[in-house]
Design an enzyme around this catalytic site. Structure first.
Site, short mmCIF file in Angstrom:
data_model
loop_
_atom_site.label_atom_id
_atom_site.label_comp_id
_atom_site.label_asym_id
_atom_site.label_seq_id
_atom_site.Cartn_x
_atom_site.Cartn_y
_atom_site.Cartn_z
NE ARG B 258 -2.73 -17.27 -96.14
CZ ARG B 258 -1.32 -16.91 -98.16
NH1 ARG B 258 -1.42 -17.56 -99.01
NH2 ARG B 258 -0.31 -16.61 -97.46
CG HIS B 262 -0.08 -22.33 -97.74
ND1 HIS B 262 -1.48 -21.86 -98.98
CD2 HIS B 262 0.26 -23.41 -97.84
CE1 HIS B 262 -1.26 -23.41 -99.45
NE2 HIS B 262 -0.24 -24.13 -99.13
CE1 TYR B 271 2.63 -15.19 -99.37
CE2 TYR B 271 4.18 -16.21 -97.96
CZ TYR B 271 2.81 -15.84 -97.92
OH TYR B 271 2.00 -16.69 -97.55
C1 LIG Z 1 -0.44 -30.16 -106.91
C2 LIG Z 1 -0.18 -29.35 -105.83
N1 LIG Z 1 0.85 -28.41 -106.03
C3 LIG Z 1 1.65 -28.01 -104.70
C4 LIG Z 1 1.29 -28.14 -103.63
C5 LIG Z 1 1.40 -27.43 -102.71
N2 LIG Z 1 0.92 -26.86 -102.54
C6 LIG Z 1 -0.51 -26.80 -101.77
S1 LIG Z 1 -1.47 -25.37 -101.33
C7 LIG Z 1 -0.90 -24.50 -102.59
C8 LIG Z 1 -1.16 -23.69 -102.94
C9 LIG Z 1 -2.77 -23.14 -103.06
O1 LIG Z 1 -2.84 -21.96 -103.73
P1 LIG Z 1 -4.63 -21.69 -104.31
O2 LIG Z 1 -5.54 -22.91 -104.96
O3 LIG Z 1 -4.64 -19.97 -104.76
O4 LIG Z 1 -5.38 -22.23 -102.47
P2 LIG Z 1 -5.12 -21.52 -101.36
O5 LIG Z 1 -4.06 -22.36 -100.41
O6 LIG Z 1 -5.00 -19.77 -101.55
O7 LIG Z 1 -6.23 -21.42 -100.83
C10 LIG Z 1 0.31 -25.68 -103.15
C11 LIG Z 1 1.04 -25.10 -104.22
C12 LIG Z 1 -0.15 -28.93 -104.02
N3 LIG Z 1 -0.93 -29.49 -102.65
N4 LIG Z 1 -0.49 -29.76 -104.81
#
Ligand SMILES: Cc1ncc(C[n+]2csc(CCOP(=O)(O)OP(=O)(O)O)c2C)c(N)n1
Lengths: 325, 356
Positions: B258, B262, B271
């Protein structure tokens, strides 16, 4: 004395308590290196290390389920669930285990722990980031539910929550995380759980609220001074157990009441409070109690969110309605 | 031997066809014609430009929080490109590319992130589910739908997109388990972009790869270079064909990065150090395609510039159209909660109108 916002006040509370008591650990998603998405745990990992401020895998049920285990073994976990909408997977652990452990072991096993959750709407967040699940939690035996409405309150209530002997759901109204600055003393002070706060006295109507809604209510109450309406404002602080005494005393005095909450109306806490008033002070009432609440719909996306949230206009309408009944 | 045996996760290999320098791995060939490659490259470029535009709009206060896909274009375009019309897509929240490929209008996507409920309106005839923000919860739905199709005898496949963080969720494991037990025609497409907000992949799982998790559930898994469009095309096609012919699910781990924050609410400098980003820069999925296409005389700076200008004009128009859509009225937030509005909702709506 430093003027702090709620984020800073909670951070200070955690910092001081972790210094004072090395059993306290913080765990959750992004709480360590990042310091939390709202920066509530900022700097704590640097100070206390990665064993006490723990970045976990992305798994809410995992976070609170393991926190239970930690609590059983004598640690005092303060878990963070990143947003209200992601608390739902924890309900299994909370209702089936955390809230029952003491009862199920006839007092032998206890799990005093705190689950902090930024909650509520008003920040134009995406879906699932604006929930108010307090009624679901208050409906769960064995846990306490606390929500502060100012920075000073947040520190004192969090310290009591960490030091208590029961599990606490600590709901932080994220909308006012940075909206209010006030003097927050360093060092120890606690605000007892289960006691409401009389925010302002008044003789004409009792308004009951908590979390971010207290500010809306005060705003409405201020506007009503022009109409010579003196509103008494009660901040519940602890939603469960509720300070019934404070509610009833005030209703006996004013004879009228309005309850304001952001959560949906149906089976919201407003309904419970009305039932309590009916049980204990029905004959003091001079008008039916009004509720100003969210609606029984999912919190809308940002552009329509203002329709959903109780505002001073709606609160004033309700107050006028009970006064002119 | 088939692809999934060759690249069995426990062999520790990552499937790649097109190397970062634009040349092919020995003994491999591109899966599609050069013209088709050029066509998909243009899609990727359009998507990158649209993604960048969303970031700009957010900074200007014209869009809400947005999760950029910058760097993940090959994963999304390559995987969506091999799907057919009747197939179903279950996106997470970082799927501008895949959903656009499936036919969701960019205007709809923008409206959603602008916080306009009109952006939630699912496009007719496009089998793409709404954005799923609760991480890791939607692969179950992909499994259920695929399962139903299998029970009905329909040869369709379902694909769920999610990140490395999602693989920590219980629901993800339940989805994998059901898929394995019931042999559902499901592709689990994990875009391992190395981070879940600030949390690095190493904290999500002690497994060496995400792909190897498929072993425990009794089906194929493969780790691929997610920045290599060709590898994505080949691996997803193989998984899709297998699923369509009753061979069950596959977990694909696309290794990617990425490049952006985020979301627009995130500050990655908290980080992630620049030194960590540097080695990924030459691995950008666009660069190797440009080099490859240049070699074939299909790409040049002028071609890029001309296309970019046209795309920007198209995106300008989309933004204009999206911003011209009025914020929805109060009915719109009540209307779709139930099949028929309940009497208490009618009452609440009527009350709300008196307060406006
Ligand atoms: C169940 C849940 N917990 C926390 C969040 C907050 N949150 C949004 S995206 C994210 C990280 C997601 O990481 P990943 O699955 O690796 O996907 P990426 O964002 O890297 O595409 C978090 C912690 C959420 N949306 N849903």
């Amino acid at each position: 004395m430093a003027k702090l916002n709620m984020v800073e006040a909670i951070n200070l509370a955690l910092r001081e308590e972790m210094e004072r008591d090395n059993r306290v650990v913080v765990l959750g998603e992004d709480v360590g290196r990042e310091g939390g998405v709202f920066r509530v745990t900022d700097g704590l990992q640097e100070k206390f290390g990665a064993d006490r401020v723990i970045d976990t895998p992305l798994a809410e049920s995992g976070i609170v389920g393991t926190a239970l285990g930690m609590a059983l073994y004598g640690l005092l976990p303060v878990a963070e669930i990143q947003f209200d909408g992601f608390l739902y997977p924890c309900l299994d652990q909370i209702t089936n285990h955390i809230g029952r452990m003491r009862n199920r072991s006839r007092g032998r096993f206890i799990c005093p722990l705190v689950i902090r959750v930024p909650y509520g709407g008003g920040i134009h967040a995406p879906e699932h980031h604006s929930e108010s699940p307090e009624a679901i939690l208050a409906h769960t035996p064995g846990i306490k539910v606390v929500t502060p409405s100012t920075p000073y309150e947040a520190k004192g209530l969090l310290l009591s929550s960490i030091r208590g002997h029961d599990p606490v759901l600590f709901l932080e109204p994220k909308r006012i995380y940075r909206a209010i600055r006030e003097e927050v003393p360093e060092g120890d002070y606690t605000i007892p759980l289960g006691k409401a706060r009389l925010v302002q006295e008044g003789k004409d109507v009792t308004i009951i609220a908590w979390g971010a809604m207290v500010r809306e209510v005060l705003n409405a109450a201020e506007q009503l001074r022009g109409d010579k309406i003196e509103a008494e404002v009660i901040d519940l602080r602890t939603i469960s157990p509720m300070d019934v005494e404070a509610i009833v005393t005030s209703i006996r005095k004013t004879g009228r009441g309005v309850i304001v909450h952001e959560a949906p109306k149906t089976c919201g806490l407003g309904a419970e409070i009305i039932a309590l008033i009916n049980e204990k002070a029905l004959l003091s009432l001079q008008a039916p109690i009004e509720r100003v609440t969210g609606f029984d719909i999912p919190v809308p996306l940002a552009k329509s969110e203002h329709y959903y949230l109780p505002n001073s206009k709606r609160i004033i309408m309700a107050i006028k309605k009970v006064i002119s009944f | 031997m088939g692809l999934f045996e060759d690249y069995h996760p426990l062999k520790g290999k990552t499937f790649q066809i097109l190397k970062p320098d634009g040349t092919l791995q020995p003994d491999s060939k591109p899966p599609i014609s050069d013209q088709e490659i050029f066509h998909l490259y243009q899609k990727m470029l359009f998507i990158r430009l649209a993604d960048q535009r969303a970031l700009i709009l957010q900074r200007q206060g014209r869009m809400g929080t947005y999760a950029p896909i910058w760097g993940q274009e090959a994963c999304q375009v390559g995987s969506a490109a091999v799907l057919q019309k009747g197939d179903w897509v279950f996106p997470a929240f970082r799927e501008l590319g895949a959903t656009l490929m499936m036919g969701i209008p960019l205007k709809t996507i923008f409206l959603y992130w602008m916080g306009n409920e009109e952006g939630s309106r699912a496009s007719e005839d496009v089998n793409v589910l709404p954005v799923s923000i609760p991480v890791g919860t939607h692969p179950l739905h992909a499994v259920g739908l695929g399962w139903a199709a299998r029970l009905k005898g329909d040869a369709i496949v379902t694909i769920a997109y999610f990140g490395d963080g999602a693989t920590s969720k219980g629901d993800f494991h339940e989805a994998m388990n059901f898929a394995g037990v019931f042999k559902t025609p499901t592709i689990f497409f994990c875009q391992n972009n190395q981070y879940a907000i600030s949390v690095p992949r190493s904290i999500q799982t002690a497994s060496k790869t995400i792909a190897q998790k498929a072993m425990a559930y009794g089906f194929d898994g493969i780790q691929i270079d997610g920045n290599d469009l060709f590898a994505v095309l080949v691996a997803t096609k193989e998984a899709v064909e297998k699923a369509r012919s009753g061979g069950g699910p596959t977990l694909i781990e696309g290794v990617t990065f990425r490049f952006g924050p985020h979301t627009t609410a995130d500050d990655p400098t908290k980080y992630r150090k620049d030194e960590e980003i540097e080695p990924w820069k030459p691995l950008d999925p666009m660069i190797r395609l440009r080099l490859y296409l240049k070699e074939k005389d299909l790409w040049s700076e002028e071609v890029e510039q001309r296309f970019t200008e046209e795309a920007q004009k198209d995106i300008d128009q989309v933004v204009k159209d999206a911003e011209a859509v009025p914020a929805p009225g109060v009915e719109e937030i009540f209307k779709y909660v139930y099949a028929e509005m309940t009497s208490s909702l009618k009452e609440q709506l009527a009350y709300l109108k008196t307060t406006l």
